[in-house]
Scaffold this motif. Structure first.
Motif, short mmCIF file in Angstrom:
data_model
loop_
_atom_site.label_atom_id
_atom_site.label_comp_id
_atom_site.label_asym_id
_atom_site.label_seq_id
_atom_site.Cartn_x
_atom_site.Cartn_y
_atom_site.Cartn_z
N ALA A 155 3.64 4.99 -9.32
CA ALA A 155 3.31 3.95 -8.04
C ALA A 155 1.80 2.54 -8.31
O ALA A 155 0.91 3.17 -7.80
CB ALA A 155 3.25 3.72 -6.76
N GLY A 156 1.83 2.05 -8.64
CA GLY A 156 0.37 1.49 -8.75
C GLY A 156 0.15 -0.51 -7.86
O GLY A 156 -0.55 -0.32 -7.62
N GLU A 157 1.23 -0.37 -7.22
CA GLU A 157 1.77 -1.61 -6.55
C GLU A 157 2.20 -1.19 -5.29
O GLU A 157 3.35 -0.29 -5.11
CB GLU A 157 3.11 -2.96 -7.32
CG GLU A 157 2.14 -3.49 -8.37
CD GLU A 157 3.06 -5.03 -8.69
OE1 GLU A 157 2.31 -6.05 -8.09
OE2 GLU A 157 4.36 -4.64 -9.17
N LEU A 158 1.81 -1.47 -4.60
CA LEU A 158 2.09 -1.42 -2.68
C LEU A 158 2.53 -2.73 -1.58
O LEU A 158 1.56 -3.85 -2.56
CB LEU A 158 0.77 -0.32 -2.37
CG LEU A 158 0.46 0.90 -2.38
CD1 LEU A 158 -0.65 1.16 -1.83
CD2 LEU A 158 1.73 1.40 -3.33
N LEU A 159 3.23 -2.49 -0.90
CA LEU A 159 3.21 -3.61 0.19
C LEU A 159 3.26 -3.00 0.98
O LEU A 159 2.91 -1.95 1.14
CB LEU A 159 4.57 -3.97 0.07
CG LEU A 159 5.36 -4.80 1.70
CD1 LEU A 159 4.61 -6.85 0.83
CD2 LEU A 159 6.74 -5.20 0.89
N GLU A 160 2.29 -3.95 2.41
CA GLU A 160 1.07 -2.62 3.29
C GLU A 160 1.96 -3.78 4.17
O GLU A 160 1.87 -5.43 4.46
CB GLU A 160 -0.44 -2.80 3.22
CG GLU A 160 -0.19 -2.91 4.66
CD GLU A 160 -1.39 -2.36 4.96
OE1 GLU A 160 -2.48 -1.64 5.27
OE2 GLU A 160 -2.61 -3.33 4.17
N LEU A 161 2.75 -3.02 5.07
CA LEU A 161 2.92 -3.85 6.97
C LEU A 161 2.15 -3.88 7.70
O LEU A 161 1.74 -2.76 8.22
CB LEU A 161 4.14 -3.41 6.88
CG LEU A 161 5.96 -3.32 5.61
CD1 LEU A 161 7.58 -2.82 6.33
CD2 LEU A 161 5.65 -4.24 4.92
N GLY A 162 1.76 -5.36 8.16
CA GLY A 162 1.27 -5.25 9.27
C GLY A 162 -0.32 -4.96 8.75
O GLY A 162 -0.91 -3.71 9.43
N CYS A 163 -1.03 -5.45 8.11
CA CYS A 163 -2.08 -5.11 7.62
C CYS A 163 -2.79 -5.76 8.19
O CYS A 163 -4.61 -5.69 8.34
CB CYS A 163 -2.05 -5.56 5.65
SG CYS A 163 -1.85 -7.23 5.72
N GLY A 164 -2.89 -6.41 8.77
CA GLY A 164 -4.08 -7.05 9.78
C GLY A 164 -4.83 -7.66 8.72
O GLY A 164 -4.85 -8.52 8.68
N THR A 165 -6.67 -7.53 9.22
CA THR A 165 -7.64 -7.94 8.42
C THR A 165 -7.85 -7.71 7.28
O THR A 165 -8.64 -7.63 6.44
CB THR A 165 -9.03 -7.72 9.65
OG1 THR A 165 -9.19 -6.38 9.68
CG2 THR A 165 -8.85 -7.89 10.73
#
Length: 281
Positions: A64-74
């Motif tokens: 897995a080279g691509e990620l989605l981050e939920l609630g990434c903030g700053t």
């Protein structure tokens, strides 16, 4: 979340009460909070957390080279993940927080960000893995909100994709009762005092956190005072397994936070779960 802001200056005091102008006040609170968020968490080990997630992804989503981050903030964690070689797209509902994240993206081509409520993610490409930290899922005190966020995440996962998120672990919260915390920090621009007073609500599996923050702007010689109450939910593994199942996700592995092998126990406040979407990539 209810918010009251007071701004003190040479002209006197302006009081913004919670209630009548709730939306405007929340935006003000988010803007102020975004301004000192990175200062508040300047000692946070983003690199260590990124490497922890990397180790889990190597086990559960190799390649897995691509990620989605939920609630990434700053964008602090996203930047640390990018430094480990991942391409990360972060999502947050606060434009004020994202302003800082977009600044990071200017110098890091592996980063991108967008503004959205993670319960209502817009359609888009599927990711092999999604991560969410900073107890984002514990902010969903209503069951349907948690299920909505889980379903939205599942919709953006490829078949067999993995969702990793941290949360407050119920047995740990109940056995290690929280106490009042006072934090003092600052830099050449700001001096901040933050007082956190918790109150447990075991009948709802929730904890309300009353926060009073004093922010001194050194250059402007102005003092801002904020009162806010956050309510967070703690979870037990059987209920998480059921709720994730409603979103078409299988709970694969629960872990003590920052531990790649040990399951959470009653001494742990913080835990992480790894969940898998059915199907093939």
């Amino acid at each position: 979340m209810s918010v009251v802001w007071c701004i003190f200056s040479g002209a006197g005091c302006i009081l913004f009460p919670a209630g009548a102008r709730a939306q405007a006040e929340e935006r003000m609170a988010c803007g102020k909070y975004a301004g000192y968020h990175d200062l508040l968490y300047r000692d946070k080990e983003y690199t260590g957390e990124a490497r922890y997630l990397q180790a889990l992804l190597a086990r559960h989503a190799p390649g897995a080279g691509e990620l989605l981050e939920l609630g990434c903030g700053t964008g602090g964690l996203a930047a640390a993940l990018a430094a480990e070689g991942f391409t990360v797209h972060g999502v947050d509902r606060s434009e004020e927080m994202l302003a800082f994240a977009w600044e990071r993206a200017r110098t890091e081509p592996r980063l991108s960000f967008s503004c959205a409520d993670i319960r209502e993610l817009p359609p888009g490409r599927a990711f092999p893995a999604i991560v969410s930290c900073f107890r984002v899922f514990s902010l969903f005190t209503q069951t349907e909100d948690l299920v909505a966020a889980s379903r939205a995440a599942a919709a953006r996962l490829a078949g067999g994709g993995m969702l990793l998120f941290d949360f407050w672990y119920g047995p740990g919260v109940l056995s290690c009762r929280p106490g009042v915390k006072i934090r003092r920090f600052g830099n050449e621009l700001l001096r901040v005092v933050r007082i956190e007073e918790p109150e447990l609500h075991p009948e709802r599996n929730c904890l309300s956190l009353f926060c009073e923050t004093l922010i001194e702007d050194i250059e402007l010689q102005r003092l801002s005072r904020c009162e806010e109450t956050q309510v967070l939910r703690y979870f037990f593994l059987p209920e998480l397994e059921t709720l994730l199942g409603r979103a078409g996700l299988e709970l694969v592995e629960p872990l003590s936070w920052l531990d790649t092998e040990r399951r959470p126990d009653p001494e742990d406040w913080y835990a992480l779960v790894v969940a898998r979407k059915g199907g093939k990539p």
